[in-house]
Motif scaffolding. Sequence first.
Motif, PDB file in Angstrom:
ATOM      1  N   SER A  98      35.455  23.253 -20.414  1.00 37.77           N
ATOM      2  CA  SER A  98      35.784  21.940 -19.829  1.00 37.77           C
ATOM      3  C   SER A  98      34.763  21.488 -18.784  1.00 37.77           C
ATOM      4  O   SER A  98      34.861  20.371 -18.273  1.00 37.77           O
ATOM      5  CB  SER A  98      37.193  21.980 -19.221  1.00 37.77           C
ATOM      6  OG  SER A  98      37.293  22.989 -18.240  1.00 37.77           O
ATOM      7  N   GLY A  99      33.787  22.343 -18.452  1.00 32.98           N
ATOM      8  CA  GLY A  99      32.728  21.932 -17.523  1.00 32.98           C
ATOM      9  C   GLY A  99      32.858  22.511 -16.120  1.00 32.98           C
ATOM     10  O   GLY A  99      32.143  22.102 -15.206  1.00 32.98           O
ATOM     11  N   ASP A 117      39.417  18.819 -17.670  1.00 30.18           N
ATOM     12  CA  ASP A 117      39.640  18.844 -19.113  1.00 30.18           C
ATOM     13  C   ASP A 117      38.621  17.911 -19.762  1.00 30.18           C
ATOM     14  O   ASP A 117      38.562  16.728 -19.429  1.00 30.18           O
ATOM     15  CB  ASP A 117      41.082  18.389 -19.400  1.00 30.18           C
ATOM     16  CG  ASP A 117      41.489  18.613 -20.848  1.00 30.18           C
ATOM     17  OD1 ASP A 117      40.975  19.568 -21.474  1.00 30.18           O
ATOM     18  OD2 ASP A 117      42.306  17.835 -21.354  1.00 30.18           O
ATOM     19  N   GLY A 118      37.789  18.472 -20.633  1.00 28.81           N
ATOM     20  CA  GLY A 118      36.803  17.647 -21.316  1.00 28.81           C
ATOM     21  C   GLY A 118      35.851  16.928 -20.376  1.00 28.81           C
ATOM     22  O   GLY A 118      35.407  15.812 -20.649  1.00 28.81           O
ATOM     23  N   GLY A 119      35.508  17.581 -19.262  1.00 24.37           N
ATOM     24  CA  GLY A 119      34.499  17.012 -18.367  1.00 24.37           C
ATOM     25  C   GLY A 119      35.007  15.943 -17.431  1.00 24.37           C
ATOM     26  O   GLY A 119      34.210  15.293 -16.750  1.00 24.37           O
ATOM     27  N   VAL A 120      36.323  15.752 -17.378  1.00 24.84           N
ATOM     28  CA  VAL A 120      36.894  14.825 -16.390  1.00 24.84           C
ATOM     29  C   VAL A 120      38.017  15.534 -15.629  1.00 24.84           C
ATOM     30  O   VAL A 120      38.584  16.521 -16.104  1.00 24.84           O
ATOM     31  CB  VAL A 120      37.457  13.522 -17.035  1.00 24.84           C
ATOM     32  CG1 VAL A 120      36.357  12.741 -17.752  1.00 24.84           C
ATOM     33  CG2 VAL A 120      38.593  13.838 -17.984  1.00 24.84           C
ATOM     34  N   PHE A 152      24.283  18.122 -22.037  1.00 28.90           N
ATOM     35  CA  PHE A 152      23.297  19.037 -22.605  1.00 28.90           C
ATOM     36  C   PHE A 152      23.004  18.490 -23.990  1.00 28.90           C
ATOM     37  O   PHE A 152      23.844  18.615 -24.888  1.00 28.90           O
ATOM     38  CB  PHE A 152      23.842  20.461 -22.689  1.00 28.90           C
ATOM     39  CG  PHE A 152      24.003  21.137 -21.349  1.00 28.90           C
ATOM     40  CD1 PHE A 152      22.891  21.591 -20.643  1.00 28.90           C
ATOM     41  CD2 PHE A 152      25.254  21.331 -20.802  1.00 28.90           C
ATOM     42  CE1 PHE A 152      23.029  22.226 -19.407  1.00 28.90           C
ATOM     43  CE2 PHE A 152      25.402  21.965 -19.568  1.00 28.90           C
ATOM     44  CZ  PHE A 152      24.289  22.407 -18.868  1.00 28.90           C
ATOM     45  N   GLY A 153      21.877  17.842 -24.188  1.00 32.39           N
ATOM     46  CA  GLY A 153      21.609  17.166 -25.457  1.00 32.39           C
ATOM     47  C   GLY A 153      22.677  16.129 -25.703  1.00 32.39           C
ATOM     48  O   GLY A 153      22.938  15.278 -24.848  1.00 32.39           O
ATOM     49  N   ALA A 154      23.330  16.221 -26.868  1.00 33.51           N
ATOM     50  CA  ALA A 154      24.358  15.237 -27.194  1.00 33.51           C
ATOM     51  C   ALA A 154      25.727  15.629 -26.635  1.00 33.51           C
ATOM     52  O   ALA A 154      26.687  14.875 -26.753  1.00 33.51           O
ATOM     53  CB  ALA A 154      24.437  15.076 -28.716  1.00 33.51           C
ATOM     54  N   ASN A 155      25.793  16.809 -26.044  1.00 33.77           N
ATOM     55  CA  ASN A 155      27.074  17.333 -25.545  1.00 33.77           C
ATOM     56  C   ASN A 155      27.352  16.791 -24.141  1.00 33.77           C
ATOM     57  O   ASN A 155      26.733  17.214 -23.165  1.00 33.77           O
ATOM     58  CB  ASN A 155      26.999  18.868 -25.553  1.00 33.77           C
ATOM     59  CG  ASN A 155      28.331  19.535 -25.255  1.00 33.77           C
ATOM     60  OD1 ASN A 155      29.347  18.859 -25.112  1.00 33.77           O
ATOM     61  ND2 ASN A 155      28.307  20.851 -25.159  1.00 33.77           N
ATOM     62  N   ARG A 156      28.288  15.841 -24.046  1.00 28.79           N
ATOM     63  CA  ARG A 156      28.589  15.238 -22.739  1.00 28.79           C
ATOM     64  C   ARG A 156      29.590  16.143 -22.018  1.00 28.79           C
ATOM     65  O   ARG A 156      30.782  16.111 -22.288  1.00 28.79           O
ATOM     66  CB  ARG A 156      29.141  13.828 -22.932  1.00 28.79           C
ATOM     67  CG  ARG A 156      28.105  12.897 -23.582  1.00 28.79           C
ATOM     68  CD  ARG A 156      28.709  11.534 -23.893  1.00 28.79           C
ATOM     69  NE  ARG A 156      29.181  10.870 -22.681  1.00 28.79           N
ATOM     70  CZ  ARG A 156      30.241  10.063 -22.647  1.00 28.79           C
ATOM     71  NH1 ARG A 156      30.944   9.840 -23.737  1.00 28.79           N
ATOM     72  NH2 ARG A 156      30.584   9.493 -21.517  1.00 28.79           N
TER      73      ARG A 156
END
Length: 240
Positions: A38-39, A210-213, A11-15
């Motif tokens: 965390s996504g 966690d953190g998108g992974v 989302f924008g710069a937010n991976r």
Amino acid sequence: MIELDNVHKSFGANRVIRGITTHVSKGEVVCIIGPSGSGKSTILRCINGLEGYDSGSIRFEGIPVNRTAKSITAVRTQVSMVFQRFNLFPHRTALENVIEGPIFVKREPRADAQAHGRLLLERVGLADKVGAHPHELSGGQQQRVAIARALAMRPKAILFDEPTSALDPELVGDVLAVMRSLADEGMTMVVVTHEIGFAREVADRVLFLDGGVIAEEGPAAEILTDPRNPRTQDFLRRVL
Ligand code: ADP
Ligand code: MG
């Protein structure tokens, strides 16, 4: 049934999703746990096309999930979603909420949709609430209407996004019981939840996001009882 291959989403710069690869087999129950932000919701929304993704691929029974009308129709009619906040239509009765999708999306005859809808409300323990409006129902009852609505589409899979986290503690059990019965019948389910007891009993596999992974993934008994990753250990210590 559901295949994700190196999915990324910002989302924008937010991976937010940073390379998720996994799969869900027919009849499998996969629970997703992980800290706030965390996504977890984003990945569920990507799976049923509510949200686009930037790269990688998601497939449902081999059909690419993307933003084309054809894909959205194919996936939405076969994958139902249950939200944290129920999202029922406030001015419609329980039964009207349940039959909306079958009538308007799947073009089922109203009488068929109503008969099926009554059966589903009965199966979630709400036979006597067919004509009730959402404001006349407890949170747990509303969520069970939402599950009946999800089932009314005769889905091949159901995605649940923290279905019990908006409920008073005493209402959680009835909703989890309905979910457990669906799992027992072989429904394919992806469940974002903080209910570790439910995950331990019902999930075939647990993903720790966690953190998108996916920081850790494996059989429920392993991940929830004997996690290897210190982040998973820390997370479980907080929620248990
Ligand atoms: P979780 O469900 O694990 O709490 P989410 O998937 O809801 O996490 O959110 C992950 C991150 O993506 C958060 O930083 C959140 O602020 C951001 N995010 C989610 N949806 C949007 C959106 N529609 N627009 C902008 N940022 C979003
Ligand atoms: Mg969420």
